[in-house]
Scaffold this motif. Sequence first.
Motif, short mmCIF file in Angstrom:
data_model
loop_
_atom_site.label_atom_id
_atom_site.label_comp_id
_atom_site.label_asym_id
_atom_site.label_seq_id
_atom_site.Cartn_x
_atom_site.Cartn_y
_atom_site.Cartn_z
N UNK A 47 0.84 -1.21 0.00
CA UNK A 47 0.00 0.00 0.00
C UNK A 47 0.87 1.25 0.00
N UNK A 48 0.26 2.37 -0.37
CA UNK A 48 0.89 3.70 -0.32
C UNK A 48 2.13 3.81 -1.19
N UNK A 49 2.15 3.15 -2.34
CA UNK A 49 3.32 3.27 -3.21
C UNK A 49 3.26 4.54 -4.06
N UNK A 50 2.05 5.03 -4.36
CA UNK A 50 1.93 6.29 -5.12
C UNK A 50 2.02 7.45 -4.14
N UNK A 51 2.97 8.36 -4.37
CA UNK A 51 3.14 9.49 -3.46
C UNK A 51 2.78 10.82 -4.11
N UNK A 52 2.88 10.88 -5.43
CA UNK A 52 2.60 12.12 -6.15
C UNK A 52 1.28 12.00 -6.91
N UNK A 53 0.82 13.11 -7.42
CA UNK A 53 -0.29 13.10 -8.37
C UNK A 53 0.33 12.95 -9.76
N UNK A 54 0.01 11.86 -10.43
CA UNK A 54 0.61 11.57 -11.74
C UNK A 54 -0.47 11.67 -12.81
N UNK A 55 -0.25 12.50 -13.80
CA UNK A 55 -1.23 12.65 -14.87
C UNK A 55 -0.87 11.79 -16.08
N UNK A 56 -1.89 11.12 -16.61
CA UNK A 56 -1.75 10.36 -17.85
C UNK A 56 -2.73 10.93 -18.86
N UNK A 57 -2.26 11.23 -20.05
CA UNK A 57 -3.07 11.95 -21.04
C UNK A 57 -3.43 11.01 -22.19
N UNK A 58 -4.73 10.94 -22.47
CA UNK A 58 -5.22 10.10 -23.56
C UNK A 58 -5.93 10.97 -24.58
N UNK A 59 -5.42 10.96 -25.82
CA UNK A 59 -6.04 11.70 -26.92
C UNK A 59 -6.65 10.73 -27.91
N UNK A 60 -7.71 11.14 -28.57
CA UNK A 60 -8.32 10.27 -29.56
C UNK A 60 -9.56 10.88 -30.17
N UNK A 61 -10.30 10.04 -30.90
CA UNK A 61 -11.56 10.43 -31.51
C UNK A 61 -12.61 9.40 -31.13
N UNK A 62 -13.78 9.87 -30.70
CA UNK A 62 -14.87 8.97 -30.31
C UNK A 62 -16.15 9.42 -31.02
N UNK A 63 -16.71 8.52 -31.82
CA UNK A 63 -17.90 8.85 -32.61
C UNK A 63 -17.70 10.13 -33.42
N UNK A 64 -16.51 10.26 -34.01
CA UNK A 64 -16.22 11.41 -34.86
C UNK A 64 -15.87 12.69 -34.11
N UNK A 65 -15.79 12.61 -32.80
CA UNK A 65 -15.51 13.79 -31.97
C UNK A 65 -14.15 13.65 -31.29
N UNK A 66 -13.28 14.64 -31.47
CA UNK A 66 -11.96 14.58 -30.84
C UNK A 66 -12.07 14.82 -29.33
N UNK A 67 -11.17 14.15 -28.59
CA UNK A 67 -11.19 14.33 -27.13
C UNK A 67 -9.78 14.28 -26.56
N UNK A 68 -9.66 14.82 -25.35
CA UNK A 68 -8.45 14.65 -24.54
C UNK A 68 -8.89 14.38 -23.11
N UNK A 69 -8.56 13.18 -22.63
CA UNK A 69 -8.84 12.80 -21.24
C UNK A 69 -7.55 12.92 -20.44
N UNK A 70 -7.58 13.68 -19.37
CA UNK A 70 -6.39 13.83 -18.52
C UNK A 70 -6.68 13.14 -17.19
N UNK A 71 -6.11 11.95 -17.04
CA UNK A 71 -6.32 11.16 -15.82
C UNK A 71 -5.30 11.55 -14.76
N UNK A 72 -5.74 11.57 -13.49
CA UNK A 72 -4.82 11.79 -12.38
C UNK A 72 -4.86 10.60 -11.44
N UNK A 73 -3.73 9.90 -11.32
CA UNK A 73 -3.59 8.86 -10.29
C UNK A 73 -3.10 9.57 -9.04
N UNK A 74 -3.80 9.39 -7.92
CA UNK A 74 -3.46 10.10 -6.69
C UNK A 74 -3.04 9.12 -5.60
N UNK A 75 -2.32 9.62 -4.57
CA UNK A 75 -2.00 8.75 -3.44
C UNK A 75 -3.28 8.24 -2.77
#
Length: 306
Positions: A47-75
């Motif tokens: 447990x408690x291995x994540x100490x920082x807020x880490x962002x992972x960015x996913x770009x793509x197109x869904x049903x013809x619409x462009x998107x950018x999802x910015x995920x944050x993994x937190x402690x």
Amino acid sequence: MNTNGIIEFPADHKAGFVSIVGKPNVGKSTLMNQLVGERLSIITAKAQTTRHRIMGILNGTHNGQEFQLVYSDTPGIIKPLYKLHESMMSFVRGSIEDADVVLFVTDIFEQHDENDVIERLQKSEVPVLLLINKIDQATQEQVEEKMAYWKERFNAQEIIPISALNGFNMDRVFEELISRLPQHPPYFPKDELTDKPERFFASEIIREKIFLNYKAEVPYSSEVVVTGFKEKDDIIVVQAEILVERATQRAILLGEGGRMIKKTGIMAREELERFFGKKVYLEQFVKVEPDWRQKERMLKRLGYDE
């Protein structure tokens, strides 16, 4: 791109921040890596291995619409025992405040001790999707019982049973997120995968190997600082300083005749080479920094100030 060199995006482009929160060891980092499709967060059984807020960015197109999802993994949300923990919890608070959607991750073994997480989320007006993880280790009856429990206890927009390890129901989570994303231009350049620099991931990889190789308090009392990161044509030279709080911890880290630190270094180097796709030369130094988890100056130097 227009004539002024500015990149233009469609008016219906969607973008938003998704924060992954929950208690330690419920599988938040595994989920983040599944959603982004890259290994960005430490995954160990401890447990408690994540100490920082880490962002992972996913770009793509869904049903013809462009998107950018910015995920944050937190402690994982814990009751702070050190100033380090207080800084970790400030990352969690910040990620909830910034979010367009929150993924509240619990798991099938949850022991009804989630009050501090629930308290934070109930004060927020952000839509919450509640994910019950690790259902691959449960019966259908147990899953249904857990879903009924959470329906009574927490007012989530959706309750979704998942297995982050096996990727089960990830499509449904993605659809629920996309449907709640606001229309907005991208927050980050489209070729970026994360907001963290290469040095950060080098230090995280070394820290992960410490968690895997040592017991008791040593992993929790140690921190890794990458003091040198030089990329050459055919090799990356990484110099890392491992901080511990006591001389006895330094002795454990080194091991008899330096055997343990050598083993950890070999494992870290192999992982670094996989991550960066290039040969790596790794130098490690172990340094005693008494009570670093309680020192604001040290925590600031180590990046624990958001």
